[in-house]
Design a protein around this motif. Structure first.
Motif, short mmCIF file in Angstrom:
data_model
loop_
_atom_site.label_atom_id
_atom_site.label_comp_id
_atom_site.label_asym_id
_atom_site.label_seq_id
_atom_site.Cartn_x
_atom_site.Cartn_y
_atom_site.Cartn_z
N GLN A 87 7.63 -9.96 73.63
CA GLN A 87 7.20 -9.53 72.30
C GLN A 87 8.10 -10.12 71.23
OE1 GLN A 87 4.53 -7.27 71.69
NE2 GLN A 87 4.79 -7.78 69.54
N ARG A 88 9.39 -10.20 71.50
CA ARG A 88 10.32 -10.76 70.52
C ARG A 88 10.01 -12.23 70.24
NH1 ARG A 88 14.97 -8.83 68.49
NH2 ARG A 88 15.02 -7.15 70.05
N LYS A 317 16.05 -1.89 59.87
CA LYS A 317 17.36 -1.72 60.51
C LYS A 317 18.50 -1.85 59.50
CE LYS A 317 20.34 -3.44 64.24
NZ LYS A 317 21.50 -3.54 63.35
N GLN A 318 18.40 -2.77 58.55
CA GLN A 318 19.46 -2.95 57.57
C GLN A 318 19.64 -1.69 56.72
OE1 GLN A 318 17.26 -5.59 58.32
NE2 GLN A 318 18.97 -6.26 59.62
N ARG A 319 18.52 -1.09 56.32
CA ARG A 319 18.62 0.13 55.52
C ARG A 319 19.11 1.30 56.38
NH1 ARG A 319 16.74 -0.19 50.41
NH2 ARG A 319 16.36 2.06 50.26
N LEU A 320 18.72 1.31 57.64
CA LEU A 320 19.23 2.35 58.54
C LEU A 320 20.74 2.18 58.72
CD1 LEU A 320 18.67 4.73 60.45
CD2 LEU A 320 18.36 3.05 62.27
N ASP A 321 21.21 0.95 58.86
CA ASP A 321 22.65 0.71 58.99
C ASP A 321 23.40 1.28 57.79
OD1 ASP A 321 22.44 -0.61 61.43
OD2 ASP A 321 22.34 -2.61 60.53
N ARG A 322 22.85 1.09 56.60
CA ARG A 322 23.50 1.64 55.41
C ARG A 322 23.47 3.17 55.45
NH1 ARG A 322 22.23 0.55 48.90
NH2 ARG A 322 23.72 2.13 48.18
N ALA A 323 22.36 3.75 55.86
CA ALA A 323 22.27 5.21 55.95
C ALA A 323 23.30 5.76 56.92
CB ALA A 323 20.87 5.63 56.36
N LYS A 335 7.44 4.19 61.14
CA LYS A 335 6.12 3.68 60.75
C LYS A 335 6.18 2.16 60.89
CE LYS A 335 5.19 7.32 57.33
NZ LYS A 335 5.05 7.62 55.87
N PRO A 336 5.72 1.61 62.01
CA PRO A 336 5.95 0.19 62.28
C PRO A 336 5.34 -0.75 61.25
CG PRO A 336 4.45 1.16 63.89
CD PRO A 336 5.05 2.29 63.13
N ASN A 337 4.27 -0.33 60.57
CA ASN A 337 3.70 -1.25 59.58
C ASN A 337 4.59 -1.38 58.35
OD1 ASN A 337 2.85 1.36 58.34
ND2 ASN A 337 1.67 0.02 56.99
N GLN A 338 5.55 -0.45 58.17
CA GLN A 338 6.47 -0.56 57.05
C GLN A 338 7.34 -1.80 57.15
OE1 GLN A 338 8.63 3.17 57.31
NE2 GLN A 338 7.60 3.95 55.49
N ILE A 339 7.72 -2.16 58.37
CA ILE A 339 8.61 -3.31 58.56
C ILE A 339 7.82 -4.54 58.99
CG2 ILE A 339 9.17 -2.66 60.95
CD1 ILE A 339 11.53 -4.26 58.34
N SER A 345 10.63 -2.82 64.63
CA SER A 345 10.52 -1.37 64.74
C SER A 345 11.38 -0.85 65.89
CB SER A 345 9.06 -0.96 64.96
OG SER A 345 8.24 -1.42 63.92
N LEU A 346 11.31 -1.52 67.03
CA LEU A 346 12.08 -1.09 68.19
C LEU A 346 13.58 -1.31 67.98
CD1 LEU A 346 9.79 -2.32 71.11
CD2 LEU A 346 10.05 0.01 70.22
N ASP A 347 13.94 -2.36 67.27
CA ASP A 347 15.36 -2.58 66.95
C ASP A 347 15.90 -1.43 66.10
OD1 ASP A 347 15.43 -4.92 68.37
OD2 ASP A 347 15.32 -6.24 66.62
N THR A 348 15.10 -0.97 65.13
CA THR A 348 15.51 0.14 64.30
C THR A 348 15.61 1.42 65.12
OG1 THR A 348 14.37 -0.90 62.43
CG2 THR A 348 15.02 1.39 62.16
N PHE A 349 14.64 1.63 65.99
CA PHE A 349 14.67 2.79 66.88
C PHE A 349 15.93 2.79 67.75
CE2 PHE A 349 13.96 4.59 71.08
CZ PHE A 349 13.57 5.88 70.77
N ASP A 350 16.23 1.64 68.34
CA ASP A 350 17.40 1.56 69.22
C ASP A 350 18.69 1.85 68.46
OD1 ASP A 350 15.85 0.95 71.42
OD2 ASP A 350 16.08 -1.22 71.20
#
Length: 423
Positions: A87-88, A317-323, A335-339, A345-350
């Protein structure tokens, strides 16, 4: 290796009769995958771009023929006949074709359905259900559905600042019981609304009932009455999606609330009072999507619930890293369509999982019947997910998906979220 033999795209309609892109992929192994690109009504400014034609003579400017052409004329020639192992690999090819952070060249609504259709085609090649293909380990639990039963906004009877009022059947013993609890509570609400206001209940923008009060406290009290009327006292918790960006004024840096305007500190203080009186499992987007200080304050103050970021993080993921760095959220809405791609999406989840944070999968208000978030919820074994109001077809299908899955996975049980709750 997966060899793509065809990529087709077309314009179809979402559940709100707005145009969206649908993509079909076929492989040389005879596998097939189809996906569409849903859109939210409350769309964060940091989300992947939804490319629309902006031709007022066609669906009031909402048609997506340009995005469809980007799939057939730009993306397809770079995929058909080529091998993709993972998939990647496929998603990296899509990101390389667009080359922008927000998918602004091809459109997130062109890239996203290609990514999801490929995921489904690869699962079909492997002879697996999509959630099995996604799974990182044993499948043992079914996520608890969360029901958006009352909708805020500027309604007939009131201006309600908070966007979604949610019931969570936390005490259910099975998915069948959880679904019935959500449905039965929902059925009690119109009678209670009419009895309290003298007016018939109306349907809100996300198919829940339109909030009859501007005061969130009154709405939550009404929901408590519905829970009691349905016979589920002590077995149901609540949640809020404030979607506070919708009611934020950037010039004054204030939020609309109860007919007035308040700053971040006052809004968090009000939410703290609600969490002390009501059993709230989570509060989503309590502040504006760029109010990082306000979110950090909310995490410090709202200790009886979880603070989740939707518009704040947009599955990025970048915004999650900041959070994570600023302690601005304790989870995010997946919400996978956001990214724009499954891999991102899976990278952010992980990243969230590695940092002890929740991921809350959610559909969009302009949803689709066959929503990949359901496979993500089950495959990633999240404890709970947002399913919307138990009213329209695509939302009912999400519930049916969970009930089918409970039968498909021998020995599975409903996730126990009482141990996670902070109230």
């Amino acid at each position: 290796m997966t060899v793509i033999t065809s990529v087709a795209a077309r314009q179809i309609l979402d559940c709100k009769a707005r145009p969206m892109v649908e993509v079909e992929i076929r492989t040389d192994a005879g596998a097939f995958g189809r996906a569409a690109a849903p859109t939210g009504s409350s769309v964060g400014i940091h989300e992947a771009k939804v490319l629309r034609d902006e031709d007022p003579s066609n669906y009031d400017g909402l048609s997506v023929h340009r995005a469809v052409s980007n799939v057939t004329d730009v993306i397809a020639p770079k995929l058909v006949g080529f091998e993709f192992e993972t998939q990647r690999d496929l998603d990296d090819a899509l990101l390389g074709l667009d080359g922008t952070v927000d998918k602004g060249v091809l459109g997130g609504n062109a890239i996203y359905p290609v990514s999801v259709a490929f995921l489904r085609a690869q699962a079909a090649e492997a002879g697996e259900r999509v959630y099995e293909h996604i799974a990182r380990g044993p499948l043992t639990t079914i996520p608890v559905p969360c029901f958006n039963v009352i909708n805020g906004g500027r309604n007939r009877d009131a201006v309600q600042a908070f966007n979604e009022f949610i019931v969570v059947p936390a005490g259910a013993e099975s998915i069948d019981e959880a679904v019935e609890m959500g449905v039965q509570i929902f059925k009690r609400l119109p009678g209670l609304i009419e009895s309290a206001t003298g007016n018939p209940a109306t349907v809100g923008g996300s198919y829940g009932y339109a909030a009859p009060y501007g005061d969130p406290h009154s709405v939550l009290s009404l929901m408590q009455e519905a829970v009691a009327a349905a016979g589920y006292e002590g077995r149901v918790s609540f949640a809020l999606d404030c979607a506070s960006s919708e009611m934020y004024d950037r010039e004054s840096k204030t939020y609309e609330l109860n007919g007035g305007r308040v700053d971040s500190t006052a809004l968090v203080g009000y939410l703290k009072q609600l969490t002390e009186e009501f059993d709230l499992l989570f509060v989503e987007d309590p502040l504006d999507e760029d109010d990082w200080e306000g979110f950090s304050l909310a995490v410090r103050e709202l200790t009886r619930t979880y603070v989740l970021g939707d518009d704040l993080i947009v599955t990025n993921k970048q915004r999650l890293d900041r959070a994570i760095a600023e302690r601005a959220a304790e989870g995010f809405v997946l919400k996978p369509n956001q990214i724009g791609t499954i891999t991102e999406s899976l990278d952010t989840f992980d990243t969230a999982t590695e940092n002890g944070m929740f991921a809350l999968p959610s559909g969009r208000s302009g949803g689709v019947i066959d929503d990949i978030v359901m496979d993500l919820s089950l495959g990633l074994q999240v404890p709970f997910q947002k399913n919307g109001a138990p009213r329209s077809g695509e939302r009912i299908e999400k519930l049916n998906f969970l009930m089918r899955a409970a039968q498909e996975i021998p020995g599975s049980s409903l996730s126990r979220i009482e141990t996670l709750a902070r109230y």
